[in-house]
Scaffold this motif. Structure first.
Motif, PDB file in Angstrom:
ATOM      1  N   PHE A 161      -5.505   3.699  -8.217  1.00  0.00           N
ATOM      2  CA  PHE A 161      -5.096   5.023  -8.660  1.00  0.00           C
ATOM      3  C   PHE A 161      -6.320   5.880  -8.974  1.00  0.00           C
ATOM      4  O   PHE A 161      -6.314   7.096  -8.723  1.00  0.00           O
ATOM      5  CB  PHE A 161      -4.178   4.931  -9.883  1.00  0.00           C
ATOM      6  N   SER A 162      -7.365   5.262  -9.500  1.00  0.00           N
ATOM      7  CA  SER A 162      -8.596   6.021  -9.753  1.00  0.00           C
ATOM      8  C   SER A 162      -9.172   6.552  -8.452  1.00  0.00           C
ATOM      9  O   SER A 162      -9.625   7.705  -8.382  1.00  0.00           O
ATOM     10  CB  SER A 162      -9.625   5.139 -10.463  1.00  0.00           C
ATOM     11  N   ALA A 163      -9.176   5.727  -7.408  1.00  0.00           N
ATOM     12  CA  ALA A 163      -9.676   6.182  -6.112  1.00  0.00           C
ATOM     13  C   ALA A 163      -8.802   7.296  -5.551  1.00  0.00           C
ATOM     14  O   ALA A 163      -9.298   8.292  -5.007  1.00  0.00           O
ATOM     15  CB  ALA A 163      -9.729   5.004  -5.140  1.00  0.00           C
TER      16      ALA A 163
ATOM     17  N   LEU B  19       3.953  10.350  -6.858  1.00  0.00           N
ATOM     18  CA  LEU B  19       4.931  10.866  -7.820  1.00  0.00           C
ATOM     19  C   LEU B  19       4.288  11.066  -9.199  1.00  0.00           C
ATOM     20  O   LEU B  19       4.589  12.044  -9.899  1.00  0.00           O
ATOM     21  CB  LEU B  19       6.125   9.924  -7.905  1.00  0.00           C
ATOM     22  N   LEU B  20       3.415  10.144  -9.600  1.00  0.00           N
ATOM     23  CA  LEU B  20       2.680  10.332 -10.856  1.00  0.00           C
ATOM     24  C   LEU B  20       1.822  11.588 -10.799  1.00  0.00           C
ATOM     25  O   LEU B  20       1.767  12.364 -11.772  1.00  0.00           O
ATOM     26  CB  LEU B  20       1.803   9.111 -11.137  1.00  0.00           C
ATOM     27  N   LEU B  21       1.155  11.787  -9.690  1.00  0.00           N
ATOM     28  CA  LEU B  21       0.324  12.975  -9.531  1.00  0.00           C
ATOM     29  C   LEU B  21       1.175  14.239  -9.584  1.00  0.00           C
ATOM     30  O   LEU B  21       0.789  15.227 -10.229  1.00  0.00           O
ATOM     31  CB  LEU B  21      -0.443  12.898  -8.216  1.00  0.00           C
ATOM     32  N   ALA B  22       2.323  14.221  -8.929  1.00  0.00           N
ATOM     33  CA  ALA B  22       3.209  15.382  -8.974  1.00  0.00           C
ATOM     34  C   ALA B  22       3.638  15.664 -10.408  1.00  0.00           C
ATOM     35  O   ALA B  22       3.725  16.829 -10.830  1.00  0.00           O
ATOM     36  CB  ALA B  22       4.423  15.144  -8.078  1.00  0.00           C
ATOM     37  N   GLY B  23       3.908  14.615 -11.177  1.00  0.00           N
ATOM     38  CA  GLY B  23       4.256  14.802 -12.579  1.00  0.00           C
ATOM     39  C   GLY B  23       3.122  15.416 -13.368  1.00  0.00           C
ATOM     40  O   GLY B  23       3.333  16.314 -14.201  1.00  0.00           O
TER      41      GLY B  23
ATOM     42  N   PHE C 231       0.832  -1.199   0.000  1.00  0.00           N
ATOM     43  CA  PHE C 231       0.000   0.000   0.000  1.00  0.00           C
ATOM     44  C   PHE C 231       0.872   1.257   0.000  1.00  0.00           C
ATOM     45  O   PHE C 231       0.605   2.222  -0.731  1.00  0.00           O
ATOM     46  CB  PHE C 231      -0.930  -0.011   1.217  1.00  0.00           C
ATOM     47  N   VAL C 232       1.920   1.259   0.804  1.00  0.00           N
ATOM     48  CA  VAL C 232       2.813   2.410   0.877  1.00  0.00           C
ATOM     49  C   VAL C 232       3.592   2.562  -0.428  1.00  0.00           C
ATOM     50  O   VAL C 232       3.782   3.674  -0.925  1.00  0.00           O
ATOM     51  CB  VAL C 232       3.765   2.266   2.082  1.00  0.00           C
ATOM     52  N   ALA C 233       4.060   1.443  -0.991  1.00  0.00           N
ATOM     53  CA  ALA C 233       4.783   1.503  -2.264  1.00  0.00           C
ATOM     54  C   ALA C 233       3.898   2.082  -3.360  1.00  0.00           C
ATOM     55  O   ALA C 233       4.321   2.962  -4.135  1.00  0.00           O
ATOM     56  CB  ALA C 233       5.269   0.101  -2.648  1.00  0.00           C
ATOM     57  N   TYR C 234       2.661   1.616  -3.437  1.00  0.00           N
ATOM     58  CA  TYR C 234       1.746   2.130  -4.460  1.00  0.00           C
ATOM     59  C   TYR C 234       1.410   3.594  -4.206  1.00  0.00           C
ATOM     60  O   TYR C 234       1.322   4.397  -5.146  1.00  0.00           O
ATOM     61  CB  TYR C 234       0.467   1.295  -4.487  1.00  0.00           C
TER      62      TYR C 234
END
Length: 414
Positions: free
Chosen positions: A245-247, A180-184, A171-174
């Motif tokens: 990721f959608s959630a 990081l994807l969101l920051a990008g 859970f933490v890894a995801y």
């Protein structure tokens, strides 16, 4: 969408903090249940409680999806928090999330998690041919070095145990990867991304707030779940990514929407009724076809994918609605637990595995064994938190960031 409907009303939402705390506590109890339910797990009690399966199904479809949603909302408040030069930028957001999540992830993989693999191997060897433990403990060179260097060659007919592993820390890894994807995405087009919140708000008005997420969840379950079984391996876990990721993104985009918050409050009772009905149908289906060789008809399997999706979202919508209606107060208990549940999460599963392994040979009555296991788990969780909050920067290894201002104030939640 009105200009005020997505306006930042406060730095936090107490209802989401309470929901996050409650979800983590439920997760701890769920993993205690895994010690008893017939499903495969790291270690098992001598008390197998088959009737516990429908109870476990009560939270199984939605608990982690809810946590990703709430984590996305928390990330939104972090991204909107004031900095010296305005909002936290994408780079600063990525740095903050990395500092908050990467140290505990690595520490857990090489210190907290190894006992889980150790006792899983010990019990597996004992089931095949009872023998003395060849490793003595999880941190002897013979075990830990093999664990850390992926040289254990721990295999049986069902496959191999690949190490080092993150087990429950997936859970933490995801969450780190998603952050990081969101920051990008924020770096590429912050305005357009945030504007999606307005589109969601308009598209989910009225009963659409209950209907359209179920349609989406059913669609990804139909299209991806049968092809990509949940594996937590990050690389090939596409159904889990589509769901989680959608959630996470939904939580980020809608965290400040007063319109959707009011919608969840208005729909909380219909959502709860639908959730309980869907749970009853799904749990009954899972119970009826619980045997390993059971094969329900294709049409029934397809129908139950929709039921499962309704179970997922209706419970989440009900929880968000009742939380928004009734959990609007903060206070010292919430401040304490908001930070504490992260170290709770980091250590809880290892405590359950270790304590469970040593309790099982005592052959205690079920109530006594379960009571001791739950008590030991929560005691260890609180102890770990109290230690971590006194360590300063090393407390990051257990998920606690030191307070920057007054030394006698509790650590600030991320």
């Amino acid at each position: 969408m009105s200009a005020s409907s997505l306006a930042p009303s406060s730095d936090r939402r107490h209802d989401l903090d309470w929901i996050r705390v409650g979800a983590f506590f439920l997760l701890i109890l769920y993993h205690v249940g895994m010690f008893y339910v017939p499903w495969d797990w790291h270690v098992k009690s001598s008390h197998e409680v088959e009737a516990l399966e429908p109870v476990m199904q009560l939270t199984n479809p939605w608990r982690l999806t809810l946590l990703f949603l709430v984590s996305g909302a928390a990330t939104r408040f972090l991204a909107d928090s004031p900095a010296r030069d305005g909002r936290v930028g994408a780079g600063r957001l990525a740095g903050s999330r990395t500092l908050r999540l990467l140290p505990p992830l690595l520490f857990a993989m090489f210190v907290i998690v190894p006992p889980q693999s150790y006792y899983e191997i010990v019990e597996a060897l004992g089931r095949v041919a009872p023998q003395a433990d060849a490793y003595h403990n999880a941190f002897t060179a013979d075990f830990w070095v093999r664990y850390a260097t992926a040289s254990g060659n721990w295999c049986d007919a069902d496959g191999c145990l690949v190490t080092p592993t993150w087990n429950h820390m997936w859970f933490v890894a995801y969450l780190l990867v998603y952050s990081l994807l969101l920051a990008g995405l924020l770096a590429l087009s912050s305005g357009r991304l945030r504007a999606l919140g307005g589109l969601l708000e308009r598209g989910l008005k009225g009963w659409g707030l209950l209907l359209w997420p179920i349609v989406f969840l059913a669609a990804i379950r139909w299209g991806l779940a049968s092809r990509f079984e949940i594996s937590h391996d990050l690389v090939n876990d596409w159904y889990n990514h589509a769901l989680s990721f959608s959630a996470f993104l939904f939580g980020f985009l809608t965290a400040r929407s007063e319109t959707l918050r009011a919608g969840f409050i208005r729909l909380r009772w219909p959502a709860l009724i639908l959730a309980l009905a869907a749970w009853a149908a799904w749990a009954g289906y899972a119970w009826e076809y619980r045997a390993e060789d059971a094969m329900p008809a294709l049409a029934l399997r397809r129908l139950m994918r929709v039921v499962y999706a309704a179970d997922q979202w209706a419970f989440i919508a009900a929880i968000l609605g009742f939380g928004a209606r009734h959990l609007n107060r903060g206070g010292p208990v919430l401040r304490y637990l908001t930070v504490g549940v992260f170290p709770f999460y980091i250590v809880h599963q290892t405590v359950i595995v270790v304590a469970g392994h040593h309790l099982a040979p005592l052959r205690l009555p079920l109530a006594a064994e379960a009571g001791l296991l739950i008590g030991a788990t929560f005691a260890a969780c609180f102890l770990a938190y109290e230690v971590a909050r006194r360590l300063g920067w090393p407390g990051l290894l257990l998920g606690v960031r030191p307070e920057r201002q007054a030394a006698n104030r509790p650590p600030r939640a991320a």
